[in-house]
Motif scaffolding. Structure first.
Motif, PDB file in Angstrom:
ATOM      1  N   TYR A  20       0.839  -1.207   0.000  1.00  0.00           N
ATOM      2  CA  TYR A  20       0.000   0.000   0.000  1.00  0.00           C
ATOM      3  C   TYR A  20       0.873   1.256   0.000  1.00  0.00           C
ATOM      4  O   TYR A  20       0.618   2.204  -0.750  1.00  0.00           O
ATOM      5  CB  TYR A  20      -0.921  -0.037   1.218  1.00  0.00           C
ATOM      6  N   MET A  21       1.917   1.249   0.820  1.00  0.00           N
ATOM      7  CA  MET A  21       2.794   2.427   0.877  1.00  0.00           C
ATOM      8  C   MET A  21       3.555   2.618  -0.429  1.00  0.00           C
ATOM      9  O   MET A  21       3.727   3.759  -0.890  1.00  0.00           O
ATOM     10  CB  MET A  21       3.770   2.311   2.057  1.00  0.00           C
ATOM     11  N   THR A  30      11.071   6.203   4.802  1.00  0.00           N
ATOM     12  CA  THR A  30       9.813   6.409   5.535  1.00  0.00           C
ATOM     13  C   THR A  30       9.080   5.082   5.717  1.00  0.00           C
ATOM     14  O   THR A  30       8.547   4.800   6.793  1.00  0.00           O
ATOM     15  CB  THR A  30       8.920   7.426   4.800  1.00  0.00           C
ATOM     16  N   ALA A  34       7.737   3.376   9.057  1.00  0.00           N
ATOM     17  CA  ALA A  34       6.273   3.243   9.161  1.00  0.00           C
ATOM     18  C   ALA A  34       5.844   1.804   9.416  1.00  0.00           C
ATOM     19  O   ALA A  34       4.893   1.546  10.157  1.00  0.00           O
ATOM     20  CB  ALA A  34       5.610   3.788   7.897  1.00  0.00           C
ATOM     21  N   LYS A  41      -5.764   4.046  17.112  1.00  0.00           N
ATOM     22  CA  LYS A  41      -6.828   4.844  16.518  1.00  0.00           C
ATOM     23  C   LYS A  41      -7.813   5.236  17.611  1.00  0.00           C
ATOM     24  O   LYS A  41      -8.304   4.367  18.334  1.00  0.00           O
ATOM     25  CB  LYS A  41      -7.553   4.038  15.432  1.00  0.00           C
ATOM     26  N   VAL A  52     -11.577  10.730  13.589  1.00  0.00           N
ATOM     27  CA  VAL A  52     -10.699   9.559  13.594  1.00  0.00           C
ATOM     28  C   VAL A  52      -9.258  10.041  13.724  1.00  0.00           C
ATOM     29  O   VAL A  52      -8.722  10.670  12.813  1.00  0.00           O
ATOM     30  CB  VAL A  52     -10.862   8.726  12.299  1.00  0.00           C
ATOM     31  N   THR A  54      -5.507   8.914  14.171  1.00  0.00           N
ATOM     32  CA  THR A  54      -4.541   7.819  14.121  1.00  0.00           C
ATOM     33  C   THR A  54      -3.220   8.361  14.647  1.00  0.00           C
ATOM     34  O   THR A  54      -2.690   9.329  14.092  1.00  0.00           O
ATOM     35  CB  THR A  54      -4.379   7.295  12.685  1.00  0.00           C
ATOM     36  N   ARG A  59       4.230   9.774  13.361  1.00  0.00           N
ATOM     37  CA  ARG A  59       3.321  10.783  12.805  1.00  0.00           C
ATOM     38  C   ARG A  59       1.911  10.526  13.316  1.00  0.00           C
ATOM     39  O   ARG A  59       1.564   9.402  13.677  1.00  0.00           O
ATOM     40  CB  ARG A  59       3.291  10.691  11.268  1.00  0.00           C
ATOM     41  N   TYR A  61      -2.341  11.419  12.357  1.00  0.00           N
ATOM     42  CA  TYR A  61      -3.231  11.854  11.275  1.00  0.00           C
ATOM     43  C   TYR A  61      -4.647  11.990  11.822  1.00  0.00           C
ATOM     44  O   TYR A  61      -5.205  11.050  12.389  1.00  0.00           O
ATOM     45  CB  TYR A  61      -3.206  10.850  10.116  1.00  0.00           C
ATOM     46  N   LEU A  63      -8.582  12.852  10.978  1.00  0.00           N
ATOM     47  CA  LEU A  63      -9.583  12.930   9.918  1.00  0.00           C
ATOM     48  C   LEU A  63     -10.944  13.195  10.559  1.00  0.00           C
ATOM     49  O   LEU A  63     -11.342  12.475  11.479  1.00  0.00           O
ATOM     50  CB  LEU A  63      -9.614  11.600   9.154  1.00  0.00           C
ATOM     51  N   GLY A  77       1.281  14.571   6.076  1.00  0.00           N
ATOM     52  CA  GLY A  77       2.121  13.665   6.843  1.00  0.00           C
ATOM     53  C   GLY A  77       2.039  12.229   6.365  1.00  0.00           C
ATOM     54  O   GLY A  77       2.810  11.377   6.808  1.00  0.00           O
ATOM     55  N   HIS A 109     -13.979   0.666   6.811  1.00  0.00           N
ATOM     56  CA  HIS A 109     -13.920   0.278   8.221  1.00  0.00           C
ATOM     57  C   HIS A 109     -15.158  -0.565   8.554  1.00  0.00           C
ATOM     58  O   HIS A 109     -16.262  -0.249   8.107  1.00  0.00           O
ATOM     59  CB  HIS A 109     -13.991   1.518   9.126  1.00  0.00           C
TER      60      HIS A 109
HETATM   61  C1  VLP Z   1       1.798   6.714   5.047  1.00  0.00           C
HETATM   62  C2  VLP Z   1       0.910   5.626   4.527  1.00  0.00           C
HETATM   63  C3  VLP Z   1       2.969   6.535   8.638  1.00  0.00           C
HETATM   64  C4  VLP Z   1       3.073   6.172   5.598  1.00  0.00           C
HETATM   65  C5  VLP Z   1       3.904   7.184   6.372  1.00  0.00           C
HETATM   66  C6  VLP Z   1       3.373   7.641   7.692  1.00  0.00           C
HETATM   67  C7  VLP Z   1      -0.525   7.895  11.011  1.00  0.00           C
HETATM   68  C8  VLP Z   1      -8.910   5.383   8.219  1.00  0.00           C
HETATM   69  C9  VLP Z   1      -7.786   6.260   7.747  1.00  0.00           C
HETATM   70  C10 VLP Z   1      -7.926   7.602   8.419  1.00  0.00           C
HETATM   71  C11 VLP Z   1      -5.422   5.916   7.536  1.00  0.00           C
HETATM   72  C12 VLP Z   1      -4.165   5.396   8.204  1.00  0.00           C
HETATM   73  C13 VLP Z   1      -2.884   5.946   7.688  1.00  0.00           C
HETATM   74  C14 VLP Z   1      -2.334   5.197   6.514  1.00  0.00           C
HETATM   75  C15 VLP Z   1      -0.877   5.452   6.309  1.00  0.00           C
HETATM   76  C16 VLP Z   1      -0.544   5.794   4.879  1.00  0.00           C
HETATM   77  C17 VLP Z   1       2.226   7.065   9.855  1.00  0.00           C
HETATM   78  C18 VLP Z   1       1.123   6.139  10.314  1.00  0.00           C
HETATM   79  C19 VLP Z   1       0.288   6.733  11.401  1.00  0.00           C
HETATM   80  O1  VLP Z   1      -6.579   5.673   8.204  1.00  0.00           O
HETATM   81  O2  VLP Z   1      -8.908   5.204   9.610  1.00  0.00           O
HETATM   82  O3  VLP Z   1      -7.999   8.486   7.435  1.00  0.00           O
HETATM   83  O4  VLP Z   1      -5.428   6.479   6.503  1.00  0.00           O
END
Ligand code: VLP
Length: 134
Positions: A20-21, A30, A34, A41, A52, A54, A59, A61, A63, A77, A109
């Motif tokens: 996926y990455m 990275t 990762a 979550k 949401v 994470t 890092r 994220y 949402l 990020g 999900h």
């Molecule tokens: C990025 C790949 C890793 C790799 C580098 C950073 C945040 C649904 C959705 C919320 C996600 C999860 C993140 C996917 C990583 C993409 C840092 C990992 C931690 O979940 O829950 O939008 O997208």
């Protein structure tokens, strides 16, 4: 009663996160960091409104969205691409389509037993993650 995803969830399995990455164009260094992460979550759900978060040691994220309302997502990020995202219910599954530069991008999900499942899709790659309640 609609399904409720609220809670704090810890990652317990992460199948094909590497593929996926790579599909997202995440660089080697990275990806190496990762793939070692065990993200948590934190989901807050109020009906169709979701928050949401994470989090990981590397890092975070965040949402926020409302089901049925398209929004601009900046993936800051992560791969830092912008896309237009729309989350809808498909029965008790939460399905997101992320329209942008990358084909077939999105996620789903759902709850299965006591577990939270997440399928992440990009191009021809599918990553499957399972989370357990903290
Ligand atoms: C990025 C790949 C890793 C790799 C580098 C950073 C945040 C649904 C959705 C919320 C996600 C999860 C993140 C996917 C990583 C993409 C840092 C990992 C931690 O979940 O829950 O939008 O997208």
């Amino acid at each position: 009663m609609p399904v409720d995803f609220s809670g704090t969830w810890n990652l317990v399995s992460n199948d094909n996160f590497e593929g996926y990455m790579v599909a997202l164009g995440i660089d080697f260094a990275t990806r190496k960091i990762a793939k070692m992460l065990k993200p948590q979550k934190v989901i807050k759900q109020d009906g169709d409104s979701f928050h949401v978060h994470t989090t990981s040691s590397f890092r975070d994220y965040l949402l926020e969205f409302k089901v049925g309302e398209e929004f601009e997502e900046d993936n800051k990020g992560l791969d830092n691409r912008k896309c237009k995202s729309l989350v809808t219910w498909e029965n008790d599954k939460l399905v997101c389509v992320q329209t942008g530069e990358k084909k077939n991008r999105g996620w789903t999900h759902w709850l299965e037993g006591d577990d939270l499942h997440l399928e992440l899709r990009c191009e021809n790659q599918v990553c499957r993650q399972v989370f357990k309640r903290a």
